[in-house]
Design an enzyme around this catalytic site. Structure first.
Site, short mmCIF file in Angstrom:
data_model
loop_
_atom_site.label_atom_id
_atom_site.label_comp_id
_atom_site.label_asym_id
_atom_site.label_seq_id
_atom_site.Cartn_x
_atom_site.Cartn_y
_atom_site.Cartn_z
N ARG A 242 -6.03 11.40 -111.57
CA ARG A 242 -7.16 12.09 -110.96
C ARG A 242 -8.35 12.03 -111.90
O ARG A 242 -8.20 11.89 -113.12
CB ARG A 242 -6.79 13.54 -110.64
CG ARG A 242 -5.63 13.66 -109.65
CD ARG A 242 -5.17 15.10 -109.48
NE ARG A 242 -4.06 15.19 -108.52
CZ ARG A 242 -2.79 15.04 -108.83
NH1 ARG A 242 -2.43 14.79 -110.10
NH2 ARG A 242 -1.84 15.11 -107.89
N LYS A 269 -2.47 18.82 -112.19
CA LYS A 269 -2.57 19.67 -111.01
C LYS A 269 -1.29 20.47 -110.81
O LYS A 269 -1.33 21.65 -110.45
CB LYS A 269 -2.84 18.80 -109.78
CG LYS A 269 -2.98 19.59 -108.49
CD LYS A 269 -3.29 18.68 -107.32
CE LYS A 269 -3.43 19.46 -106.03
NZ LYS A 269 -3.74 18.58 -104.87
N HIS A 332 -11.40 9.53 -106.44
CA HIS A 332 -10.02 9.83 -106.03
C HIS A 332 -9.47 8.71 -105.15
O HIS A 332 -8.25 8.52 -105.06
CB HIS A 332 -9.98 11.16 -105.28
CG HIS A 332 -8.61 11.77 -105.20
ND1 HIS A 332 -8.06 12.51 -106.22
CD2 HIS A 332 -7.67 11.72 -104.22
CE1 HIS A 332 -6.84 12.90 -105.87
NE2 HIS A 332 -6.58 12.43 -104.66
N ARG A 335 -6.68 6.26 -106.27
CA ARG A 335 -5.27 6.63 -106.12
C ARG A 335 -4.74 6.20 -104.76
O ARG A 335 -3.64 5.66 -104.64
CB ARG A 335 -5.11 8.15 -106.30
CG ARG A 335 -5.24 8.61 -107.74
CD ARG A 335 -5.39 10.13 -107.85
NE ARG A 335 -4.33 10.88 -107.21
CZ ARG A 335 -3.14 11.14 -107.76
NH1 ARG A 335 -2.85 10.66 -108.97
NH2 ARG A 335 -2.23 11.86 -107.12
N HIS A 358 2.91 13.13 -107.82
CA HIS A 358 3.04 14.03 -106.69
C HIS A 358 4.19 14.98 -106.97
O HIS A 358 5.21 14.58 -107.53
CB HIS A 358 3.30 13.25 -105.40
CG HIS A 358 2.08 12.56 -104.89
ND1 HIS A 358 2.12 11.50 -104.02
CD2 HIS A 358 0.76 12.76 -105.14
CE1 HIS A 358 0.89 11.10 -103.74
NE2 HIS A 358 0.05 11.85 -104.41
N TYR A 368 12.03 17.90 -111.35
CA TYR A 368 11.05 17.03 -111.97
C TYR A 368 11.49 16.60 -113.37
O TYR A 368 11.95 17.39 -114.17
CB TYR A 368 9.69 17.75 -112.08
CG TYR A 368 8.59 16.81 -112.51
CD1 TYR A 368 7.90 16.06 -111.57
CD2 TYR A 368 8.25 16.67 -113.86
CE1 TYR A 368 6.88 15.20 -111.95
CE2 TYR A 368 7.25 15.81 -114.24
CZ TYR A 368 6.56 15.08 -113.29
OH TYR A 368 5.57 14.22 -113.67
#
Length: 394
Positions: A242, A269, A332, A335, A358, A368
């Site tokens: 980003r 994010k 953006h 991406r 994501h 994760y």
């Protein structure tokens, strides 16, 4: 009984003392000269003191009026001290239950999990759209109709997406309030589906290989943006990050030996550390830029000073200067471009989604691991970089 002259002439002494009026009412004078009206009484066999208020804010006449009211309460079997405590508790509970106070408590508890940009967006939406209308209200007194009318005001401005976002924020606040035992209803949840539908929009991005090649050539050839912005624009197509993640990149995050860039959780994010494999093309660009910005902690420091990074707005302005307007390409959008073309090239969706950082998708495990598929992603990123170079050569 006291008179006004006695009260005015009463001077502080080494120890606090009282000047009696009648039936337990007296003036209390502290060693620092502070004077207050108090009332000593017995209730159910217990000796108690009720503080009426400060003199001269409370005059002798007013103190006697209040004293008479207290005598009446006691004669009716009402304890003035306990009544006052109950009133204070009710006022405190009312203040604690104010929507604004609950919202700010929820906001402060979540700060550590949000980026600075997201924090500002949340508080600005509340301060502009909700607090002026419902902020001072007890959360339990707010009706579905009232909240719906506030959301409709946002819709009437044409800010349909914002109305949906604000409703979602309110739903989270109510969920928090329920968990704290402050309410038992979630009005915003019940308003789902009552707002105007938003038109699905995607940030403008290029997916035609020839057009992408032309954009990359323009970035390379441009000399007006300055070396820092130019290099940032050269690098961002390669790395899938980003804009704010790139703009605030620091030299200490780059491992030139392993060709890896580790972005700390607080800048992501999803608030999770993220690893970006760097193709040899990116490493080359970074080494060239180090000559200009290596003295700063920021890789892309501001033209106005090395102590701060370039801004997302500055990066976007650089893209616009190449002739790419809002409806054609965005920062953006790089991406989206990478995701679209890599999927068309039949690369593994798990690797792509993981590299895009994501949080989760149908093809990505919910648990994760920032290093998951790292070897595969290293290969992916180098092959993507080589593909971009091939487009520039068309």
């Amino acid at each position: 009984m006291l008179n006004n002259m006695q009260i005015k002439q009463a001077k502080p002494k080494e120890k606090a003392y009282k000047l009696a009026d009648s039936k337990g009412l007296y003036l209390y004078i502290s060693p620092n000269g502070f004077k207050s009206w108090r009332y000593d009484y017995s209730f159910n066999g217990k000796r108690k003191t009720f503080t009426i208020g400060e003199y001269p804010i409370i005059t002798l006449l007013k103190a006697r009026e209040i004293h008479l009211e207290l005598l009446t309460k006691i004669s009716n079997n009402i304890d003035p001290a306990e009544e006052k405590k109950a009133q204070l508790r009710a006022e405190q509970a009312k203040e604690e239950n104010q929507f604004k106070n609950i919202a700010l408590e929820w906001y402060n508890k979540n700060l550590k999990d949000w980026t600075e940009k997201h924090r500002k967006t949340i508080i600005q939406r509340l301060e502009k759209n909700i607090f002026p209308f419902l902020g001072s209200r007890d959360i339990n007194s707010i009706t579905a109709r009232e909240l719906s009318e506030v959301l409709q005001k946002i819709e009437e401005r044409g800010a349909i997406e914002t109305a949906h976002r604000v409703r979602g924020i309110c739903e989270q606040i109510y969920t928090y309030a329920i968990s704290m035992g402050l309410t038992d209803k979630n009005i915003p949840f019940n308003l789902r589906g009552t707002l105007q539908k938003t038109q699905e929009t995607h940030l403008a991005h290029i997916t035609d290989p020839q057009e992408l090649g032309e954009l990359l050539r323009r970035i390379d050839a441009n000399m007006s943006n300055g070396i820092i912005v130019k290099t940032a624009l050269q690098i961002i197509p390669y790395v899938f990050v980003r804009a704010n993640e790139l703009c605030r990149a620091e030299w200490q995050e780059i491992d030139f030996d392993k060709c890896l860039w580790t972005i700390p959780a607080e800048r992501m994010k999803m608030r999770r550390k993220h690893i970006v494999p760097l193709a040899r093309q990116v490493i080359k660009l970074l080494k060239e830029l180090h000559f200009y910005t290596g003295h700063s902690k920021y890789i892309f420091h501001s033209p106005r000073g090395a102590s701060r990074p370039i801004t997302e707005e500055g990066l976007l302005a650089g893209l616009r200067s190449l002739g790419y307007e809002k409806g054609k390409m965005t920062i953006h959008g790089f991406r989206h471009t990478a995701s679209t073309l890599l999927h068309e090239l039949k690369y593994n969706s798990d690797y792509i989604e993981k590299q895009l950082a994501h949080e989760e998708s149908k093809s990505v495990k919910a648990t994760y691991n920032h290093a998951e598929y790292l070897e595969e992603r290293i290969k992916l990123m180098q092959e993507w970089a080589d593909y971009l170079d091939s487009l520039k050569a068309l």
